[in-house]
Design an enzyme around this catalytic site. Structure first.
Site, PDB file in Angstrom:
ATOM      1  N   CYS A 119       0.832  -1.271   0.009  1.00  0.00           N
ATOM      2  CA  CYS A 119      -0.019   0.125   0.029  1.00  0.00           C
ATOM      3  C   CYS A 119       0.819   1.201   0.076  1.00  0.00           C
ATOM      4  CB  CYS A 119      -0.922   0.093   1.206  1.00  0.00           C
ATOM      5  SG  CYS A 119      -2.351   1.155   0.822  1.00  0.00           S
ATOM      6  N   HIS A 179      -3.380  -5.668   2.621  1.00  0.00           N
ATOM      7  CA  HIS A 179      -2.872  -5.679   4.033  1.00  0.00           C
ATOM      8  C   HIS A 179      -3.539  -7.012   4.412  1.00  0.00           C
ATOM      9  CE1 HIS A 179      -1.948  -1.685   4.446  1.00  0.00           C
ATOM     10  NE2 HIS A 179      -2.673  -1.024   3.867  1.00  0.00           N
TER      11      HIS A 179
HETATM   12  N1  GLN Z   1      -1.882   6.905   2.452  1.00  0.00           N
HETATM   13  C1  GLN Z   1      -2.346   5.948   1.452  1.00  0.00           C
HETATM   14  C2  GLN Z   1      -3.675   5.895   0.612  1.00  0.00           C
HETATM   15  O1  GLN Z   1      -4.556   6.395   1.353  1.00  0.00           O
HETATM   16  C3  GLN Z   1      -1.757   4.474   1.524  1.00  0.00           C
HETATM   17  C4  GLN Z   1      -2.939   3.996   2.400  1.00  0.00           C
HETATM   18  C5  GLN Z   1      -2.169   2.538   3.135  1.00  0.00           C
HETATM   19  O2  GLN Z   1      -1.184   2.277   3.194  1.00  0.00           O
HETATM   20  N2  GLN Z   1      -3.290   1.725   3.847  1.00  0.00           N
HETATM   21  O3  GLN Z   1      -3.596   5.654  -0.256  1.00  0.00           O
END
Ligand code: GLN
Length: 285
Positions: A105, A235
């Site tokens: 992510c 995740h």
């Molecule tokens: N901040 C980034 C987004 O919102 C990554 C989010 C994350 O790592 N779950 O796309």
């Protein structure tokens, strides 16, 4: 150093560890230990390794075999971006020499060209993956400005170990307690960024979405890879429910050190729990 030790570099463990992404490190460590391979975790924090202008050729990453960077909110990504960029030379060398590098992510986004937040701020990435990410503006009018939910996808990333084991251990192929014939990847996503892979580039889609949004909710792709660098939105944490992916990363790390296990050394007493967790996740909506 004994050949049967693997070193796992964990970037910014205190800043990028959203939704238990540390579980990926635990899965790698445990499945390596089940094969008699000792594992050392090397935490790489802000400013802790060589930057591009250092003369001496040293840094924790160079002595490692696998690397991992987790996800985070925009704020954490901004906090690490400059430092991550300063480590680009070492990271690029590791990727080009085939080091398995898993980026989840926020970490995935920082390996592309840039990540533009929903406020319009552009965070420069390392530009190693030919992808770019833009978060939907809050006032975009689109009902979904975050892509959230369970994901099931068909893997496109090649599982070389699984091919080898299916060949060598055909008598085990049908048994459900072994995971080396899984063809899907499962996980949970929560991101505002929409990531697009540059067409005709060296970067390929990691998987094809069956359930969920994936990179952007539009082109049906989830994640991206180049050599053994994998970017993914999954995740969960990802690896405990995807043991076939864990073993591929371990195999590639050992191969990069010219260490090869016999087929039966990869078999572990019982993979049923992992196989069942994967199976259960396939039916999540
Ligand atoms: N901040 C980034 C987004 O919102 C990554 C989010 C994350 O790592 N779950 O796309």
């Amino acid at each position: 150093m004994s050949s049967k030790i693997l070193k796992i570099a964990h970037f910014y463990p205190d800043l990028l560890n959203l939704y238990g992404d540390f579980g990926n490190i635990l899965a790698l460590k445990k499945r390596a230990e089940w094969r008699g391979i000792e594992v050392e975790i090397v935490n790489i924090h802000l400013k802790s390794t060589r930057t591009n202008n250092d003369s001496e050729k040293h840094t924790e990453l160079n002595s490692c075999d696998i690397a991992f960077i987790g996800g985070g909110q925009d704020k954490q990504q901004m906090a690490v971006a400059e430092d991550f960029l300063a480590k680009k030379a070492d990271i690029l060398e590791a990727v080009e020499t085939g080091m398995p590098f898993l980026a989840v992510c926020g970490g995935y986004q920082l390996l592309g060209k840039y990540y533009e937040t929903s406020e319009g701020e552009q965070i420069s990435g390392l530009n190693i993956l030919d992808v770019l990410t833009k978060a939907q503006k809050r006032d975009s009018g689109k009902k979904q400005n975050r892509l959230i939910g369970n994901v099931v996808a068909d893997l496109h990333f090649p599982l070389k170990l699984a091919q080898y084991l299916n060949l060598k251990l055909s008598e085990y192929r049908s048994e459900t307690k072994n995971c080396f014939n899984l063809k899907t990847v499962v996980g949970f996503e929560n991101h505002s960024g929409q990531t697009f892979i540059e067409e005709n580039s060296k970067t390929k889609p990691f998987a094809k979405v069956k359930t969920g949004f994936g990179n952007n909710g539009e082109d049906g792709f989830e994640g991206a890879y180049y050599k053994n660098l994998i970017g993914t939105y999954l995740h969960g944490s990802l690896l405990p429910k995807n043991p076939h992916l864990v073993d591929e990363l371990l195999y590639q790390a050992l191969k990069r050190r010219n260490i090869f296990l016999d087929a039966k050394e990869w078999l572990i007493p019982n993979d049923t729990l992992e196989a069942e967790a994967h199976e259960r996740a396939l039916s999540l909506r």
